[in-house]
Design an enzyme around this catalytic site. Sequence first.
Site, PDB file in Angstrom:
ATOM      1  N   ASP A  58       0.854  -1.185   0.000  1.00 10.43           N
ATOM      2  CA  ASP A  58       0.000   0.000   0.000  1.00 10.43           C
ATOM      3  C   ASP A  58       0.892   1.237   0.000  1.00 10.43           C
ATOM      4  OD1 ASP A  58      -2.129   2.027   0.832  1.00 10.43           O
ATOM      5  OD2 ASP A  58      -3.276   0.180   1.059  1.00 10.43           O
ATOM      6  N   ASP A  91       3.267   1.955  -4.824  1.00 12.80           N
ATOM      7  CA  ASP A  91       2.432   2.864  -5.599  1.00 12.80           C
ATOM      8  C   ASP A  91       2.094   2.121  -6.881  1.00 12.80           C
ATOM      9  OD1 ASP A  91       1.329   4.782  -7.286  1.00 12.80           O
ATOM     10  OD2 ASP A  91       2.748   6.352  -6.715  1.00 12.80           O
ATOM     11  N   VAL A  92       0.840   1.697  -7.017  1.00  7.34           N
ATOM     12  CA  VAL A  92       0.475   0.820  -8.138  1.00  7.34           C
ATOM     13  C   VAL A  92       0.625   1.501  -9.490  1.00  7.34           C
ATOM     14  CG1 VAL A  92      -1.080  -0.578  -6.730  1.00  7.34           C
ATOM     15  CG2 VAL A  92      -2.003   1.390  -7.992  1.00  7.34           C
ATOM     16  N   TYR A 103     -14.051   6.869 -13.296  1.00  7.44           N
ATOM     17  CA  TYR A 103     -14.144   5.651 -12.495  1.00  7.44           C
ATOM     18  C   TYR A 103     -14.748   4.515 -13.309  1.00  7.44           C
ATOM     19  CZ  TYR A 103     -15.105   2.529  -8.584  1.00  7.44           C
ATOM     20  OH  TYR A 103     -15.142   1.445  -7.749  1.00  7.44           O
ATOM     21  N   LYS A 124     -12.957   0.961 -14.557  1.00  6.11           N
ATOM     22  CA  LYS A 124     -13.410  -0.362 -14.143  1.00  6.11           C
ATOM     23  C   LYS A 124     -13.837  -1.212 -15.344  1.00  6.11           C
ATOM     24  CE  LYS A 124     -12.540   0.024  -9.766  1.00  6.11           C
ATOM     25  NZ  LYS A 124     -11.488  -0.803  -9.140  1.00  6.11           N
ATOM     26  N   THR A 178     -16.540   0.171   3.710  1.00  2.00           N
ATOM     27  CA  THR A 178     -15.099   0.446   3.788  1.00  2.00           C
ATOM     28  C   THR A 178     -14.875   1.948   3.910  1.00  2.00           C
ATOM     29  OG1 THR A 178     -14.838   0.715   1.398  1.00  2.00           O
ATOM     30  CG2 THR A 178     -14.637  -1.532   2.281  1.00  2.00           C
TER      31      THR A 178
END
Length: 256
Positions: free
Chosen positions: A38, A64-65, A156, A160, A191
């Site tokens: 993360d 860091d993806v 977003y 996805k 979450t």
Amino acid sequence: MIQEFSGKTVLVSGAARGQGAAHALRFAEAGASVVVSDLRDDLGEGVVEQIRMKGGQAVYQHLDVRDGGDWDTAVARAESVFGGLDILINNAGVVACEPVDTCTDDTWNNVMQTNAAGVFQGMRAAVPAMRRRGGGAIVNTASMMGLVGSWGYAAYIASKFAVVGLTKSAALTYAADNIRVNAVAPGCVDTPMLDEEKKIMATNPYWDFDEWVANQPISTIAQPEEVSELVLFLASGRARYCTGGVYPIDGGSTAG
């Protein structure tokens, strides 16, 4: 408890909180060695501590993806500490609700780089390591909004839908390497990201969060651990015939 993943190593991105933390904890309970990754280093180290206190094996890796180099380092850490990489859970993501005409370049680029390019970078780094293990399993986190449209959420939703496409392409490409690739498509999950999204929804004249939940076929919010059970199934040998699938866990929201 059956140690279904004993001898397996799993790398979970976005594992410092929410769904990612739930996945990491559940894999550890099932016997896996876990690389918790993360950007939130303190929270991530806390998840590792929880796993170790319960007798599990885990290490923390800053990731860091959006950064391919970070991914290479994380995969190398899995191999050096635990001997290999068997499972990748591409979980990290961000949310934004802006329609096309007001979505800024910064918003678009951050969402796409995190949610879509992050999944791409993760799979690109993981596949060679899984080949060295003779196979593996990848579970990508899409969204119910990767299956249907919605007001706003331009970046977003695009990100996805991209995850869904990447999942299907990778599944076909790497089946011969004994690497299965699937995606989960969660709906409303309790979450910290949902708390952030509810604040966004409060400024959106087209969304009423409570009304939306009430109108779902199963009119409640999922817990992260419920998503974890689906993720673990898809990563397990029980799902050996499952690849290229996108599995909604959304209270029936996309069924109609």
